[in-house]
Enzyme design. Sequence first.
Site, mmCIF file in Angstrom:
data_model
loop_
_atom_site.group_PDB
_atom_site.id
_atom_site.type_symbol
_atom_site.label_atom_id
_atom_site.label_comp_id
_atom_site.label_asym_id
_atom_site.label_seq_id
_atom_site.Cartn_x
_atom_site.Cartn_y
_atom_site.Cartn_z
ATOM 1 N N ARG A 275 37.444 27.341 37.936
ATOM 2 C CA ARG A 275 36.322 26.331 37.649
ATOM 3 C C ARG A 275 35.377 27.218 36.745
ATOM 4 O O ARG A 275 34.949 26.687 35.578
ATOM 5 C CB ARG A 275 35.137 26.652 38.727
ATOM 6 C CG ARG A 275 35.777 25.071 39.498
ATOM 7 C CD ARG A 275 35.166 25.256 40.845
ATOM 8 N NE ARG A 275 36.041 26.280 41.487
ATOM 9 C CZ ARG A 275 37.220 25.801 41.807
ATOM 10 N NH1 ARG A 275 37.768 24.739 41.770
ATOM 11 N NH2 ARG A 275 38.165 26.998 42.223
ATOM 12 N N THR A 276 34.988 28.618 36.679
ATOM 13 C CA THR A 276 34.005 29.311 35.782
ATOM 14 C C THR A 276 34.562 29.192 34.414
ATOM 15 O O THR A 276 33.926 28.890 33.613
ATOM 16 C CB THR A 276 33.736 30.636 36.431
ATOM 17 O OG1 THR A 276 33.284 30.560 37.870
ATOM 18 C CG2 THR A 276 32.508 30.992 35.718
ATOM 19 N N LYS B 72 45.789 48.490 28.369
ATOM 20 C CA LYS B 72 45.937 49.655 27.869
ATOM 21 C C LYS B 72 45.122 50.765 28.035
ATOM 22 O O LYS B 72 44.980 52.010 27.474
ATOM 23 C CB LYS B 72 46.107 49.816 26.155
ATOM 24 C CG LYS B 72 47.204 48.554 25.924
ATOM 25 C CD LYS B 72 47.184 48.425 24.444
ATOM 26 C CE LYS B 72 48.105 47.282 23.914
ATOM 27 N NZ LYS B 72 47.910 46.861 22.475
ATOM 28 N N ARG C 100 33.858 38.034 33.043
ATOM 29 C CA ARG C 100 34.009 38.127 34.648
ATOM 30 C C ARG C 100 35.031 39.387 34.681
ATOM 31 O O ARG C 100 36.012 39.636 34.065
ATOM 32 C CB ARG C 100 34.915 36.943 35.177
ATOM 33 C CG ARG C 100 35.315 37.450 36.746
ATOM 34 C CD ARG C 100 35.673 36.228 37.383
ATOM 35 N NE ARG C 100 34.868 35.185 37.476
ATOM 36 C CZ ARG C 100 34.817 34.064 38.366
ATOM 37 N NH1 ARG C 100 36.145 33.925 38.917
ATOM 38 N NH2 ARG C 100 33.977 33.367 38.686
ATOM 39 N N HIS D 128 26.590 36.145 40.374
ATOM 40 C CA HIS D 128 27.324 34.944 39.718
ATOM 41 C C HIS D 128 26.393 34.195 39.238
ATOM 42 O O HIS D 128 26.271 33.107 39.872
ATOM 43 C CB HIS D 128 28.566 34.621 40.777
ATOM 44 C CG HIS D 128 29.193 33.507 40.226
ATOM 45 N ND1 HIS D 128 29.341 33.056 38.864
ATOM 46 C CD2 HIS D 128 30.458 33.044 40.626
ATOM 47 C CE1 HIS D 128 30.116 32.450 38.519
ATOM 48 N NE2 HIS D 128 30.845 32.160 39.659
HETATM 49 C C1 NCD Z 1 33.258 31.813 43.307
HETATM 50 C C2 NCD Z 1 33.230 33.207 42.839
HETATM 51 O O1 NCD Z 1 34.267 33.314 41.919
HETATM 52 O O2 NCD Z 1 32.534 34.145 43.200
HETATM 53 N N1 NCD Z 1 34.045 30.767 42.497
HETATM 54 C C3 NCD Z 1 33.524 30.250 41.424
HETATM 55 O O3 NCD Z 1 33.127 30.821 40.414
HETATM 56 N N2 NCD Z 1 33.211 28.735 41.450
HETATM 57 C C4 NCD Z 1 33.483 31.877 44.675
HETATM 58 C C5 NCD Z 1 34.573 32.581 45.550
HETATM 59 O O4 NCD Z 1 35.800 32.850 44.565
HETATM 60 O O5 NCD Z 1 34.861 32.369 46.408
#
Ligand code: NCD
Length: 306
Positions: free
Chosen positions: A51-52, A80, A101, A129
């Site tokens: 999703r993100t 590397k 991320r 997040h």
């Molecule tokens: C979340 C995350 O990555 O923290 N997912 C997301 O970005 N929608 C929640 C999860 O992974 O449980």
Amino acid sequence: MRHLMSPMDFTVEELEELMDLANDIENNRDKYSEICKGKKLATCFYEPSTRTRLSFEAAMINLGGQVLGFASADSSSAAKGESVSDTIRVISCYADICAMRHPKEGAPLVASKKSLIPVINAGDGGHEHPTQTLTDLLTIRSLNGKIGNMTIGLCGDLKFGRTVHSLINALVRYEGIKFILISPKELRVPDYIREDVLEKNNIPYQEVERLEDAMPSLDILYMTRVQQERFFNEEEYLRMKGFYILDEDKMKLAKMDMLVLHPLPRVNEISVEVDEDPRAAYFKQAQYGVYIRMALILTLLGLNKK
Ligand code: NCD
């Protein structure tokens, strides 16, 4: 230049403006379809995501911009031994804005210090997040008409769940928020959240173990996945994994207008039969994630003038 590391980086007024912009985007998609022409978003993902990463990419494409990036650490020069500081200096030559991320808490912050372009924390380990929180706030505001004067149940892995930490941080600034923290003892919210955020701001909260006990008083139920990748011990994960399962029977205990949110991915904590319940809002939430990320990209690029 502005980065986004935590929802606290925006004031409540700025969050309102961001959500207003997201709702305007939702209702006037064409008006925004070329605003980022010639701009590029880099997605640097050192940890799995559906999703993100894809909602960031969809957001930039919807704005008429383009995207580049990598989806795993092992397909980047991290394999590397390159540092995030070096990587972002280089990405700054290729793109106008970056969503990052990383499994290590604070890595996007380190990157932002060396970056020549805005950096967005797209999830750093078990810490924060913020763009999920912006998504959650927009979902609540759009479906409920307001944020405030509500009891919110946060259920599941409150220890490692970064979405929960960011959401608590953001919500304590609104009026009349009460939390019911529903988790097994082993997965309670970290002390720094309990002491430095909840207690410091005199926010009413209760910690309970049984979801059934909390259900009748909730206006919002925020379910979360047990964060397998943050456990040191597989046996412990397996013991925690089935702790909560939201099903039709538990939904019968809830208010008729309670909303069920989940950042997704879901594993087994919401049974699929709940998807048909009109109170299930988690797939709508994923759609709001695109609008709010469009609004965020515009804002950080300084293109948010309506
Ligand atoms: C979340 C995350 O990555 O923290 N997912 C997301 O970005 N929608 C929640 C999860 O992974 O449980």
